[in-house]
Design a protein around this motif. Structure first.
Motif, PDB file in Angstrom:
ATOM      1  N   PHE A 248     -17.481  21.040 -27.469  1.00  0.00           N
ATOM      2  CA  PHE A 248     -16.672  19.808 -26.719  1.00  0.00           C
ATOM      3  C   PHE A 248     -17.816  18.957 -26.094  1.00  0.00           C
ATOM      4  O   PHE A 248     -18.709  19.482 -25.350  1.00  0.00           O
ATOM      5  CB  PHE A 248     -15.511  20.327 -25.778  1.00  0.00           C
ATOM      6  CG  PHE A 248     -14.722  21.276 -26.463  1.00  0.00           C
ATOM      7  CD1 PHE A 248     -14.117  21.367 -27.335  1.00  0.00           C
ATOM      8  CD2 PHE A 248     -14.598  22.543 -25.684  1.00  0.00           C
ATOM      9  CE1 PHE A 248     -13.234  22.235 -28.035  1.00  0.00           C
ATOM     10  CE2 PHE A 248     -13.661  23.581 -25.975  1.00  0.00           C
ATOM     11  CZ  PHE A 248     -13.253  23.258 -27.399  1.00  0.00           C
ATOM     12  N   ASN A 249     -17.654  17.471 -26.398  1.00  0.00           N
ATOM     13  CA  ASN A 249     -18.716  16.708 -25.734  1.00  0.00           C
ATOM     14  C   ASN A 249     -18.260  16.398 -24.348  1.00  0.00           C
ATOM     15  O   ASN A 249     -17.186  15.658 -24.307  1.00  0.00           O
ATOM     16  CB  ASN A 249     -18.948  15.405 -26.627  1.00  0.00           C
ATOM     17  CG  ASN A 249     -19.945  14.478 -26.223  1.00  0.00           C
ATOM     18  OD1 ASN A 249     -20.029  14.583 -25.185  1.00  0.00           O
ATOM     19  ND2 ASN A 249     -20.641  13.635 -27.266  1.00  0.00           N
ATOM     20  N   TYR A 250     -18.861  16.855 -23.392  1.00  0.00           N
ATOM     21  CA  TYR A 250     -18.555  16.455 -22.020  1.00  0.00           C
ATOM     22  C   TYR A 250     -18.637  14.985 -21.662  1.00  0.00           C
ATOM     23  O   TYR A 250     -17.899  14.422 -20.726  1.00  0.00           O
ATOM     24  CB  TYR A 250     -19.269  17.441 -21.085  1.00  0.00           C
ATOM     25  CG  TYR A 250     -20.759  17.050 -21.014  1.00  0.00           C
ATOM     26  CD1 TYR A 250     -21.251  16.236 -20.241  1.00  0.00           C
ATOM     27  CD2 TYR A 250     -21.580  17.971 -21.704  1.00  0.00           C
ATOM     28  CE1 TYR A 250     -22.695  15.901 -20.039  1.00  0.00           C
ATOM     29  CE2 TYR A 250     -22.897  17.621 -21.504  1.00  0.00           C
ATOM     30  CZ  TYR A 250     -23.531  16.798 -20.713  1.00  0.00           C
ATOM     31  OH  TYR A 250     -24.658  16.736 -20.769  1.00  0.00           O
ATOM     32  N   ARG A 251     -19.307  14.276 -22.414  1.00  0.00           N
ATOM     33  CA  ARG A 251     -19.513  12.879 -22.106  1.00  0.00           C
ATOM     34  C   ARG A 251     -18.351  11.998 -22.697  1.00  0.00           C
ATOM     35  O   ARG A 251     -17.975  10.850 -21.951  1.00  0.00           O
ATOM     36  CB  ARG A 251     -20.763  12.295 -22.816  1.00  0.00           C
ATOM     37  CG  ARG A 251     -21.903  13.007 -22.258  1.00  0.00           C
ATOM     38  CD  ARG A 251     -23.274  12.283 -22.885  1.00  0.00           C
ATOM     39  NE  ARG A 251     -24.419  13.113 -22.492  1.00  0.00           N
ATOM     40  CZ  ARG A 251     -25.371  12.825 -21.798  1.00  0.00           C
ATOM     41  NH1 ARG A 251     -24.990  12.044 -20.334  1.00  0.00           N
ATOM     42  NH2 ARG A 251     -26.397  13.467 -21.286  1.00  0.00           N
TER      43      ARG A 251
ATOM     44  N   VAL B 161      -9.132  20.410 -21.066  1.00  0.00           N
ATOM     45  CA  VAL B 161      -8.054  20.116 -21.931  1.00  0.00           C
ATOM     46  C   VAL B 161      -8.486  20.565 -23.345  1.00  0.00           C
ATOM     47  O   VAL B 161      -7.639  20.955 -23.706  1.00  0.00           O
ATOM     48  CB  VAL B 161      -7.846  18.484 -21.949  1.00  0.00           C
ATOM     49  CG1 VAL B 161      -6.770  18.142 -22.859  1.00  0.00           C
ATOM     50  CG2 VAL B 161      -7.413  18.219 -20.462  1.00  0.00           C
ATOM     51  N   ALA B 162      -9.563  20.052 -23.889  1.00  0.00           N
ATOM     52  CA  ALA B 162     -10.072  20.575 -25.172  1.00  0.00           C
ATOM     53  C   ALA B 162     -10.115  22.182 -25.425  1.00  0.00           C
ATOM     54  O   ALA B 162      -9.535  22.650 -26.170  1.00  0.00           O
ATOM     55  CB  ALA B 162     -11.388  20.016 -25.477  1.00  0.00           C
TER      56      ALA B 162
ATOM     57  N   PHE C  55      -7.406  24.227 -27.870  1.00  0.00           N
ATOM     58  CA  PHE C  55      -7.873  24.781 -28.972  1.00  0.00           C
ATOM     59  C   PHE C  55      -7.652  26.317 -28.763  1.00  0.00           C
ATOM     60  O   PHE C  55      -7.117  26.851 -29.941  1.00  0.00           O
ATOM     61  CB  PHE C  55      -9.438  24.925 -28.948  1.00  0.00           C
ATOM     62  CG  PHE C  55      -9.991  26.019 -29.912  1.00  0.00           C
ATOM     63  CD1 PHE C  55     -10.559  25.393 -31.088  1.00  0.00           C
ATOM     64  CD2 PHE C  55     -10.429  27.341 -29.582  1.00  0.00           C
ATOM     65  CE1 PHE C  55     -11.427  26.191 -31.806  1.00  0.00           C
ATOM     66  CE2 PHE C  55     -10.927  28.066 -30.566  1.00  0.00           C
ATOM     67  CZ  PHE C  55     -11.411  27.556 -31.815  1.00  0.00           C
ATOM     68  N   THR C  56      -7.326  26.973 -27.650  1.00  0.00           N
ATOM     69  CA  THR C  56      -6.664  28.176 -27.635  1.00  0.00           C
ATOM     70  C   THR C  56      -5.218  28.163 -27.360  1.00  0.00           C
ATOM     71  O   THR C  56      -4.375  29.354 -26.982  1.00  0.00           O
ATOM     72  CB  THR C  56      -7.246  28.736 -26.163  1.00  0.00           C
ATOM     73  OG1 THR C  56      -6.780  28.168 -25.016  1.00  0.00           O
ATOM     74  CG2 THR C  56      -8.712  28.922 -26.163  1.00  0.00           C
ATOM     75  N   GLN C  57      -4.508  26.984 -27.688  1.00  0.00           N
ATOM     76  CA  GLN C  57      -3.031  27.017 -27.505  1.00  0.00           C
ATOM     77  C   GLN C  57      -2.444  27.291 -26.164  1.00  0.00           C
ATOM     78  O   GLN C  57      -1.533  28.118 -26.021  1.00  0.00           O
ATOM     79  CB  GLN C  57      -2.389  27.880 -28.499  1.00  0.00           C
ATOM     80  CG  GLN C  57      -2.834  27.395 -30.085  1.00  0.00           C
ATOM     81  CD  GLN C  57      -2.250  28.119 -31.088  1.00  0.00           C
ATOM     82  OE1 GLN C  57      -1.824  29.227 -30.979  1.00  0.00           O
ATOM     83  NE2 GLN C  57      -1.979  27.588 -32.390  1.00  0.00           N
TER      84      GLN C  57
END
Length: 334
Positions: A190-193, A199-200, A204-206
């Motif tokens: 996940f690109n923190y920028r 949220v991501a 991803f982990t539902q």
């Protein structure tokens, strides 16, 4: 011998090579003729005057090194003898032509790796091993969120998490870095920028969240960390690159998750702890670095500088461009 030195805290331009006394190995110590030493964030912080070495440690920068045994001190009980290649975990002193090392902090160089590659293992990989296995108690099936996934510790943690049967997720500052770490075994990045990693992670982990978070950022990430921490999860803090201050209801939010906030540092640990950690790592992990074996672990070396360009190496690290380790090659004396 020549060693990296600075007369006053400040920028990379303050670094230079100075002729200093060669260390003499004391009881239970081995003198290592240094071939290479990798750079760590601690070196940058120490140069800025923000991180003093532990009591009794060398004030010379350098927390990991590789080279050849030059001399074995009195009382050594181990297998080390003059001329053998080795890599070393250090509390300081690695960015010099020689360094004295407790014999229990030395490890053999894995088959198929150069001394330059070996220099990128001790501090980064032992830190990742400690965070995951000793502190975080990783187990198969755990989801592990690794901040600074393209760093030396991050690239090590991804490979170790995958080896343990866990699911490694990473944060990084560019899609190129994420793609590179995914090739090392990260399941997703996940690109923190460009978005909210919490949220991501939940997407991803539902909704389940991360069982373990390896965090070298600290203050600026606390709320997002707690938001994506799984119930009964372990948040392992080992750095404060994002500051030390916390504003908000950290305790109530962490309590609602039944989460554990665990902290760990390696440099300040005593010699006995480090020797035990080195022994466990040597026994459990080091055989998997054999490059003749399939799916071998490997240190990721981004850039190599000669020791005389140490200021350039520090400036490069401060730009956060590296993927993996920055290594200094040292021209050792006879």
């Amino acid at each position: 011998m020549l060693a990296v030195y600075f007369d006053q805290p400040g920028g990379p331009e303050n670094l230079y090579l100075k002729d200093v006394a060669k260390p003499v190995p004391g009881p239970g110590e081995v003198l290592l003729r240094v071939a290479a030493s990798a750079l760590n964030r601690a070196d940058v912080l120490q140069r800025r005057g923000q991180y003093s070495p532990p009591a009794g440690a060398s004030s010379i920068l350098g927390l990991e090194a590789s080279g050849h045994v030059a001399e074995v001190g009195p009382g050594c009980q181990g297998p080390w003898r003059e001329g053998l290649p080795a890599m070393a975990l250090l509390a300081g002193g690695g960015q010099a032509e020689y360094v004295a090392v407790p014999e229990g902090h030395l490890m053999p160089v894995p088959h198929g790796l150069t001394l330059t590659q070996a220099a990128a293992i001790p501090e980064a990989w032992l830190t990742a091993f400690q965070l995951l296995h000793v502190v975080g108690r990783v187990k198969a099936g755990d989801t592990v969120l690794i901040h600074a996934g393209s760093s030396g510790v991050g690239t090590a943690a991804v490979q170790l998490a995958r080896q343990a049967g866990a699911v490694p997720l990473v944060t990084a500052g560019s899609q190129d870095k994420i793609a590179a770490v995914e090739k090392l075994g990260a399941t997703a990045g996940f690109n923190y920028r460009e978005g909210d990693f919490s949220v991501a992670t939940l997407e991803f982990t539902q909704g389940a969240g991360a069982n373990i978070i390896l965090d070298c950022i600290g203050g600026s990430y606390w709320e997002k960390n707690v938001a994506c921490l799984a119930p009964d999860g372990r948040w392992v803090l080992y750095g404060l690159l994002g500051g030390a201050e916390v504003h908000g209801e950290l305790l109530s939010k962490l309590l609602a998750k039944r989460g554990s906030l665990l902290t760990s540092l390696l440099r300040s640990r005593d010699k006995k702890y480090k020797a035990e950690l080195v022994a466990a790592f040597t026994r459990q992990i080091l055989p998997y670095f054999d490059q003749t074996k399939p799916r071998a672990l490997r240190p990721v070396v981004d850039t190599v500088y000669p020791l005389r360009q140490v200021a350039d190496a520090h400036a490069y690290m401060e730009q956060n461009k590296n993927l993996g380790k920055i290594v200094l090659e040292v021209a050792s004396g006879p």
